[in-house]
Scaffold this active site. Structure first.
Site, PDB file in Angstrom:
ATOM      1  CB  THR A   1      35.788  62.120  50.897  1.00  0.00           C
ATOM      2  OG1 THR A   1      34.894  61.065  51.246  1.00  0.00           O
ATOM      3  CG2 THR A   1      35.837  62.205  49.380  1.00  0.00           C
ATOM      4  CG  ASP A   2      35.449  57.390  53.622  1.00  0.00           C
ATOM      5  OD1 ASP A   2      34.688  58.159  52.983  1.00  0.00           O
ATOM      6  OD2 ASP A   2      35.050  56.717  54.592  1.00  0.00           O
ATOM      7  CD  GLU A   3      31.204  59.297  49.544  1.00  0.00           C
ATOM      8  OE1 GLU A   3      30.889  59.321  48.352  1.00  0.00           O
ATOM      9  OE2 GLU A   3      30.448  59.646  50.458  1.00  0.00           O
TER      10      GLU A   3
ATOM     11  CE1 TYR B   1      31.884  65.211  47.737  1.00  0.00           C
ATOM     12  CE2 TYR B   1      31.741  62.899  48.374  1.00  0.00           C
ATOM     13  CZ  TYR B   1      32.175  64.186  48.620  1.00  0.00           C
ATOM     14  OH  TYR B   1      32.913  64.457  49.760  1.00  0.00           O
TER      15      TYR B   1
ATOM     16  CE  LYS C   1      36.445  66.207  48.338  1.00  0.00           C
ATOM     17  NZ  LYS C   1      36.667  67.596  48.818  1.00  0.00           N
TER      18      LYS C   1
END
Ligand code: NAD
Ligand code: DAU
Length: 339
Positions: free
Chosen positions: A125-127, A153, A157
């Site tokens: 994810t870009d997060e 979260y 990741k």
């Protein structure tokens, strides 16, 4: 080819299952999912009728169960979507995020090492890049942007991404990683912004916008994400990270107002509520690498994608009404009452 898709009963995984069954009539799709609150067999009803599809109700942390599937199926590729995916839940209970997102990834890669694999693909994810300031629209996440996470979260990741890269460097595992921006489309679980606002608006319930609603997300239609992963696993370079995003940045408040307008509902339903802890301000992907190397470009414009999505929620009411009438009610109460 035999392709294992983990998390295939969730939002993006199920869209990927259908995409692959459709585009690769020569392949078998083997879905592994333990059916958490976010996984739903009704989502896979059509796939279950396809002889090229097999479903295993197994937790990716269950080493013996995963090894058994590998021994039986001899997969050529693994695409790992299985994860705890909701930021708000990770703030409430981080532990399950570390278990599934990090240790589950390790189990899958150990199975790949033991039985051999052509490609292990990690859906990230870009997060993992943290956030960008609201007043610097010239800044974007590239694959070289340092990892700088905000929530349990995103930290889980990012940890998994580092582990995937370590397995490549140390054991020579043929891996790839994709980091995508916010997806929207069919089968999106109604705890997330767009489906939550559609469901609440249709039920004339308050539309809870966190903070000021000025936070920006970069929205991509889910099928464009599936197409990008298909390209990466077949043509992408081993050991590489690819960012996926379509330059479609929007403020949360504008999305919510747009949904009100499309459904003919009053903006008076909008209710500003307490902000998410550590709330990331802005995500924005630079997709130059995947475009230049693999020719990927998003095909669905937001104006069309949001219409298709609203249409899907209108014509699949029983899918989301079943979800929001169950355990989800307790979650909603916990998350939004007194906020
Ligand atoms: P989701 O929550 O809708 O679905 C997750 C699926 O994984 C569910 O079917 C669930 O049952 C399954 N699962 C969870 N834990 C499991 C376990 N231990 N063993 C087996 N199955 C398990 O998630 P999503 O939004 O479809 O996201 C899929 C992946 O894409 C995630 O890895 C997420 O980090 C990533 N991602 C999501 C977005 C987005 O906008 N939704 C964007 C970029 C990346
Ligand atoms: O960027 C990719 C990520 O996008 C994925 O890795 C995550 O799995 C996925 O859940 C998504 O994370 P976000 O936190 O961006 O998505 P969410 O739909 O939860 O929230 C989008 C924005 O809307 C965010 O700024 C918080 C806000 N929001 C969300 C909800 C649920 C609200 O204002 N009100 C709400 O009720």
């Amino acid at each position: 080819m035999n392709i294992i898709v983990t998390g295939g009963a969730g939002f993006i995984g199920s869209n990927f299952v259908y995409y692959m069954l459709d585009r690769h009539p020569e392949d078998r799709i083997l879905c592994i999912d333990c059916l958490t609150y976010a996984g739903n067999m009704s989502t896979l009803a059509r796939a279950m009728e396809n002889p090229r599809f097999t479903f295993y109700k197994t937790n990716i942390c269950d080493r013996a169960g995963i090894y058994e599937i590998f021994e039986k199926e001899h997969p050529d590729m693994v695409v790992n979507f299985a994860a705890e995916s909701h930021v708000d839940r990770s703030i409430e209970t981080p532990e399950i995020f570390l278990q599934t997102n990090i240790l589950g990834t390790q189990v899958l890669m150990d199975a790949c090492r033991k039985y051999g694999i052509e490609r292990y693909h990690q859906v990230s994810t870009d997060e993992v890049y943290g956030d960008l300031p609201l007043d610097r629209p010239d800044l974007f996440f590239t694959e070289k942007t340092p990892i700088h996470t905000s929530s349990p979260y995103s930290a889980s990741k990012a940890s998994a991404d580092l582990l995937v890269q370590a397995y490549h460097r140390t054991y020579g595992l043929p891996v790839s990683i994709s980091r995508c921006s916010n997806n929207y489309g069919p089968y999106h679980f109604p705890e997330k912004l767009i489906p939550l606002m559609i469901a609440n608006a249709l039920n004339d319930k308050p539309l809870p916008v966190y903070g000021t609603g000025e936070n920006v997300r970069d929205w991509l239609y889910v099928e464009d994400h599936c197409k990008a992963i298909d390209l990466i696993i077949h043509k992408g370079r081993v050991g590489e990270v690819y960012n996926i995003g379509g330059h479609n940045e929007m403020k949360n408040i504008d999305i919510v107002k747009l949904i009100c307008a499309k459904l003919g509902k009053s903006e008076e339903l909008i209710t500003f509520v307490g902000d998410r802890k550590g709330h990331d301000l802005r995500y924005a992907i630079d997709p130059t690498k995947i475009h230049d190397e693999l020719g990927w470009l998003p095909e669905t414009r937001f104006a069309d994608g949001i219409d298709k999505t609203i249409e899907w929620y209108l014509s699949h009411k029983s899918w989301w009404e079943t979800i929001i009438s169950g355990e989800y009610r307790n979650y909603y109460e916990r998350m939004y009452a007194n906020r």
